[in-house]
Design a protein around this motif. Structure first.
Motif, PDB file in Angstrom:
ATOM      1  N   UNK A  22       0.879  -1.220   0.033  1.00 29.40           N
ATOM      2  CA  UNK A  22      -0.111   0.043   0.040  1.00 29.40           C
ATOM      3  C   UNK A  22       0.851   1.143   0.028  1.00 29.40           C
ATOM      4  N   UNK A  23       2.058   1.163   0.819  1.00 32.41           N
ATOM      5  CA  UNK A  23       2.998   2.275   0.751  1.00 32.41           C
ATOM      6  C   UNK A  23       4.344   1.690   0.414  1.00 32.41           C
ATOM      7  N   UNK A  24       5.289   2.379  -0.357  1.00 26.53           N
ATOM      8  CA  UNK A  24       6.739   1.900  -0.347  1.00 26.53           C
ATOM      9  C   UNK A  24       7.299   1.715   1.182  1.00 26.53           C
ATOM     10  N   UNK A  25       8.156   0.656   1.309  1.00 26.39           N
ATOM     11  CA  UNK A  25       8.770   0.451   2.387  1.00 26.39           C
ATOM     12  C   UNK A  25      10.180   1.195   2.473  1.00 26.39           C
ATOM     13  N   UNK A  26      10.222   2.138   2.121  1.00 26.00           N
ATOM     14  CA  UNK A  26      11.514   2.954   1.918  1.00 26.00           C
ATOM     15  C   UNK A  26      12.392   3.073   3.350  1.00 26.00           C
ATOM     16  N   UNK A  27      11.496   3.092   4.471  1.00 24.72           N
ATOM     17  CA  UNK A  27      12.127   3.206   5.749  1.00 24.72           C
ATOM     18  C   UNK A  27      13.137   1.804   6.106  1.00 24.72           C
ATOM     19  N   UNK A  28      12.715   0.819   5.302  1.00 25.98           N
ATOM     20  CA  UNK A  28      13.478  -0.481   5.643  1.00 25.98           C
ATOM     21  C   UNK A  28      14.598  -0.336   4.941  1.00 25.98           C
ATOM     22  N   UNK A  29      15.071   0.695   4.012  1.00 24.05           N
ATOM     23  CA  UNK A  29      16.283   0.626   3.147  1.00 24.05           C
ATOM     24  C   UNK A  29      17.244   1.501   3.819  1.00 24.05           C
ATOM     25  N   UNK A  83      11.264  -5.768  -2.917  1.00 26.19           N
ATOM     26  CA  UNK A  83      11.497  -4.606  -3.093  1.00 26.19           C
ATOM     27  C   UNK A  83      10.869  -3.441  -2.486  1.00 26.19           C
ATOM     28  N   UNK A  84      11.168  -2.149  -2.595  1.00 25.38           N
ATOM     29  CA  UNK A  84      10.492  -1.089  -1.939  1.00 25.38           C
ATOM     30  C   UNK A  84       9.210  -1.138  -2.327  1.00 25.38           C
ATOM     31  N   UNK A  85       8.815  -1.435  -3.607  1.00 28.17           N
ATOM     32  CA  UNK A  85       7.432  -1.173  -3.886  1.00 28.17           C
ATOM     33  C   UNK A  85       6.436  -2.377  -3.863  1.00 28.17           C
ATOM     34  N   UNK A  86       7.222  -3.531  -3.635  1.00 22.12           N
ATOM     35  CA  UNK A  86       6.409  -4.687  -3.428  1.00 22.12           C
ATOM     36  C   UNK A  86       7.136  -5.964  -3.472  1.00 22.12           C
ATOM     37  N   UNK A  87       6.464  -7.114  -3.744  1.00 22.79           N
ATOM     38  CA  UNK A  87       7.379  -8.541  -3.685  1.00 22.79           C
ATOM     39  C   UNK A  87       6.907  -9.182  -5.004  1.00 22.79           C
ATOM     40  N   UNK A  88       7.833 -10.141  -5.430  1.00 23.64           N
ATOM     41  CA  UNK A  88       7.522 -10.914  -6.576  1.00 23.64           C
ATOM     42  C   UNK A  88       8.154 -12.404  -6.317  1.00 23.64           C
ATOM     43  N   UNK A  89       7.135 -13.401  -6.372  1.00 26.28           N
ATOM     44  CA  UNK A  89       7.675 -14.815  -6.062  1.00 26.28           C
ATOM     45  C   UNK A  89       7.465 -15.532  -7.180  1.00 26.28           C
ATOM     46  N   UNK A  90       8.426 -16.417  -7.510  1.00 26.12           N
ATOM     47  CA  UNK A  90       8.453 -17.168  -8.974  1.00 26.12           C
ATOM     48  C   UNK A  90       8.873 -18.382  -8.515  1.00 26.12           C
ATOM     49  N   UNK A 119       3.228  -3.568   6.897  1.00 28.72           N
ATOM     50  CA  UNK A 119       2.611  -3.090   5.402  1.00 28.72           C
ATOM     51  C   UNK A 119       1.447  -4.240   5.005  1.00 28.72           C
ATOM     52  N   UNK A 120       0.413  -3.823   4.517  1.00 35.09           N
ATOM     53  CA  UNK A 120      -0.352  -4.973   3.787  1.00 35.09           C
ATOM     54  C   UNK A 120      -0.096  -4.356   2.087  1.00 35.09           C
ATOM     55  N   UNK A 121      -0.674  -5.237   1.405  1.00 38.09           N
ATOM     56  CA  UNK A 121      -0.637  -5.390  -0.196  1.00 38.09           C
ATOM     57  C   UNK A 121      -2.153  -4.663  -0.748  1.00 38.09           C
ATOM     58  N   UNK A 122      -1.951  -3.990  -1.625  1.00 36.03           N
ATOM     59  CA  UNK A 122      -2.942  -3.272  -2.287  1.00 36.03           C
ATOM     60  C   UNK A 122      -3.412  -3.917  -3.449  1.00 36.03           C
ATOM     61  N   UNK A 123      -2.651  -4.827  -4.059  1.00 42.21           N
ATOM     62  CA  UNK A 123      -3.124  -5.729  -5.266  1.00 42.21           C
ATOM     63  C   UNK A 123      -2.417  -6.809  -5.567  1.00 42.21           C
TER      64      UNK A 123
END
Length: 220
Positions: A22-29, A83-90, A119-123
């Motif tokens: 929902x919001x970029x997790x910039x604080x964790x970087x 990543x800062x904006x989200x997660x990718x699983x493959x 943080x929660x996810x928005x999509x």
């Protein structure tokens, strides 16, 4: 009379799941706080024998959108990129017999990310792609021709492709670059943030089954 469906010979399949925070997790970087994510994910992935050597931290990114933590899960031919904006699983070659284990793995990963970042996810979005070997009975070109105007496009074409777009999902059928006379199929579906992995897996199975049936094939 309806044509009998032939068992699909699926090759080189891949699965990708993407979710945006929902919001970029910039604080964790900054200030070493990425260690909080690493610790949570390392514990969550312990049942799949993920070791420190399977964790990579991209420190030479050109911009913030490229920064990511990567967790390889060799036992499942899978990976998790945060990543800062989200997660990718493959996952590679994700046959449906492996679905329950992959669902458990992905749920554990998302749970660890929610707990460690707050943080929660928005999509959410899933992508399933695979190549198909042509059946002996009927060339794929003949099968795909029924979906296009071959006279208008040119009957001397080696293969035709089709892209179909709905409000929440898409599928593409195209010539395979890996298999002579084969097809490449890609299924993309968007989900709300509340949708659970089990429900997403059911929807994806139904999508794959429906596309294969259009091609005269079946999953099992």
């Amino acid at each position: 009379m309806q044509m009998e469906l032939v068992l699909a010979d699926i090759q080189q399949a891949f699965f990708e799941y993407r979710a945006n925070f929902k919001k970029p997790i910039t604080i964790f970087w900054s200030g070493g706080r990425q260690a909080e994510i690493i610790d949570a994910m390392y514990k969550a992935l312990a049942p799949w024998r993920v070791e420190l050597g399977n964790i990579a931290w991209q420190q030479s990114a050109k911009n913030l959108s490229e920064v990511q933590l990567s967790f390889a899960v060799p036992s499942q031919f899978a990976s998790v990129q945060v990543g800062v904006a989200g997660v990718t699983l493959t996952a590679l070659n994700p046959g449906w017999s492996r679905a329950p284990e992959l669902v458990t793995l992905f749920q554990a990963s998302l749970g660890a990310l929610r707990a460690s970042t707050g943080q929660e996810f928005e999509s959410q979005q899933t992508t399933l792609g695979f190549h198909l070997k042509p059946p002996a009975a009927r060339p794929f070109r003949d099968v795909v021709t029924q979906f296009v105007n071959a006279e208008s496009l040119g009957r001397d074409a080696a293969m035709f492709g089709v892209s179909v777009y709905y409000s929440d999902h898409t599928f593409v059928v195209d010539a395979s670059a890996a298999i002579q006379g084969g097809l490449f199929v890609k299924l993309v579906r968007n989900f709300t943030a509340e949708k659970q992995f089990e429900d997403m897996a059911k929807a994806l199975y139904a999508d794959e089954e429906a596309v294969l049936q259009r091609l005269g094939l079946k999953l099992q």
